[in-house]
Design a protein around this motif. Structure first.
Motif, short mmCIF file in Angstrom:
data_model
loop_
_atom_site.label_atom_id
_atom_site.label_comp_id
_atom_site.label_asym_id
_atom_site.label_seq_id
_atom_site.Cartn_x
_atom_site.Cartn_y
_atom_site.Cartn_z
N ASN A 180 0.86 -1.19 0.00
CA ASN A 180 0.00 0.00 0.00
C ASN A 180 0.89 1.24 0.00
O ASN A 180 1.75 1.39 0.86
CB ASN A 180 -0.91 0.04 1.23
CG ASN A 180 -1.79 1.28 1.22
OD1 ASN A 180 -2.71 1.40 0.42
ND2 ASN A 180 -1.52 2.22 2.12
N ARG A 207 -1.60 -1.27 -3.90
CA ARG A 207 -2.75 -0.39 -3.65
C ARG A 207 -2.26 1.06 -3.58
O ARG A 207 -1.28 1.36 -2.89
CB ARG A 207 -3.44 -0.75 -2.34
CG ARG A 207 -4.65 0.12 -2.00
CD ARG A 207 -5.31 -0.35 -0.72
NE ARG A 207 -5.78 -1.71 -0.84
CZ ARG A 207 -6.94 -2.05 -1.42
NH1 ARG A 207 -7.72 -1.11 -1.91
NH2 ARG A 207 -7.31 -3.31 -1.49
N LEU A 244 -4.58 -1.74 -7.22
CA LEU A 244 -5.83 -1.75 -6.46
C LEU A 244 -6.19 -0.36 -5.98
O LEU A 244 -5.33 0.45 -5.65
CB LEU A 244 -5.72 -2.68 -5.26
CG LEU A 244 -5.31 -4.13 -5.55
CD1 LEU A 244 -5.17 -4.89 -4.23
CD2 LEU A 244 -6.33 -4.81 -6.45
N SER A 245 -7.47 -0.09 -5.93
CA SER A 245 -7.95 1.18 -5.38
C SER A 245 -9.42 1.04 -5.07
O SER A 245 -10.18 0.48 -5.86
CB SER A 245 -7.73 2.32 -6.37
OG SER A 245 -8.17 3.54 -5.81
N HIS A 250 -8.81 6.69 -3.79
CA HIS A 250 -7.64 6.58 -4.64
C HIS A 250 -7.11 7.98 -4.92
O HIS A 250 -7.82 8.97 -4.75
CB HIS A 250 -7.95 5.83 -5.93
CG HIS A 250 -9.08 6.38 -6.71
ND1 HIS A 250 -8.97 7.52 -7.50
CD2 HIS A 250 -10.36 5.98 -6.83
CE1 HIS A 250 -10.11 7.76 -8.07
NE2 HIS A 250 -10.98 6.86 -7.68
#
Length: 360
Positions: A180, A207, A244-245, A250
């Motif tokens: 992340n 992410r 990923l979001s 985001h």
């Protein structure tokens, strides 16, 4: 410009499939809310070995004890499908292992959010019990300037320790590990370095998250950085990485709504509808970014579950929460409702100011 947005978002995956499914069934109700939360964030400690400038968590030695966690879960009529363990650094809770074992015994899926810079005992426990964790998310905001972005006085060789932990997990064929990255003006130019790190260590999920704090001076501007992100995210070199979001959370926020012609999925916020977060002292909030008196839903060590879960701010009981005139007139209003409510609250506005349509 619209073409660039479309190409960027064709690369971004959402992790809210279950929430979307529930959204379709809740949207005709007076309140978009499940009977009990399916996902619960457990903030099990305020301790942390880093002092990130943009972090909104108040660092101290407070912990959620195993005893109190059991008392809280006794009140919930149906246990959640999954929890994510957060903090602070959740592994610094002295009862971390006991808490994980308890949740596993209860049949709850466990997602761990960690810095990856772990105490030796905890690292060994996790590596030997990887099957207990549905996923492990490692926070990594920089490679070359890690110490500047995440200052600390006691931890050393952080990148090497993170790499060693990831490698140990991968050697045991653990695949549900992700990185992340909180993007800001401090680190966005390092995104290629982070992607290279992920590929080298065989991490195939990254992410991308925004800053949820009042540090506006380091927050990215959608339009100023559009071409830079487009070049990276559409680079074939990084095709193996799943980016990923969450729908709202985001870095480009509501830039996604420029995909008007092929817009399909709802911009769904699960806060106070299918999810909640429990603080170290039993206080309940709708999401990780709304820990303030206005959004305190109650305390599960003192109040009944029904009292806690059936309260909350009215704005989060519906999709169309914003009363901003530009939002209301926008054709995307039924889908986004004004954007991320938490981000608007942080800025003291009645809409998410990251929305590119407000800047057009």
């Amino acid at each position: 410009m619209k073409r660039l947005f479309c190409e960027i978002f064709s690369r971004i995956e959402s992790s809210h499939d279950l929430s979307y499914y529930l959204f379709d069934r809740l949207k005709n109700m007076e309140k978009y809310r499940a009977v009990t939360p399916l996902k619960i964030g457990l903030k099990i400690t305020n301790r942390c070995n880093f002092k990130c400038s943009y972090c909104f968590v108040k660092k101290n030695s407070s912990d959620l004890s195993l005893h109190n966690l059991k008392e809280i879960f006794k009140k919930i009529p149906q246990l959640p499908l999954e929890v994510y363990l957060t903090g602070g650094e959740p592994t610094l809770n002295p009862e971390f292992i006991a808490i994980v074992n308890y949740l596993n015994e209860m049949g709850i899926l466990i997602r761990l959010h960690t810095t990856g810079v772990l105490l030796k005992e905890i690292g060994k426990y996790i590596e030997n019990n990887l099957n207990v964790f549905e996923s492990i998310q490692i926070s990594l905001d920089s490679i070359k300037n890690y110490g500047k972005i995440r200052p600390n006085a006691i931890e050393h060789n952080c990148i090497e320790r993170i790499a060693d932990f990831i490698n140990c997990c991968r050697l045991k064929n653990y695949e549900n590990i992700s990185i992340n990255t909180v993007l800001s003006k401090l680190n966005y130019l390092e995104l290629r370095d982070i992607f290279d790190f992920a590929i080298y260590h065989k991490v195939d999920k990254v992410r991308l998250s925004p800053i949820f704090s009042k540090h506006f001076e380091i927050r990215l501007n959608d339009l100023d950085t559009l071409e830079y992100f487009h070049d990276i995210l559409c680079d074939k070199k990084y095709a193996s990485i799943s980016i990923l979001s969450d729908p709202f959370c985001h870095p480009w926020s509501l830039a996604k709504i420029l995909r008007i012609n092929d817009f399909q999925a709802p911009l769904y916020c699960p806060a106070q509808k299918t999810e909640m977060e429990i603080d170290v002292n039993g206080d309940v909030y709708p999401c990780p970014f709304l820990h303030d008196p206005k959004h305190l839903m109650g305390n599960l060590l003192k109040d009944s579950f029904e009292k806690v879960w059936n309260t909350g701010v009215d704005e989060l009981n519906k999709v169309e929460w914003s009363k901003n005139e530009l939002c209301i007139k926008c054709q995307m209003y039924p889908f986004c409702g004004g954007g991320c409510y938490a981000q608007a609250i942080v800025e003291g506005k009645d809409f998410d100011t990251r929305c590119a349509l407000h800047k057009s």
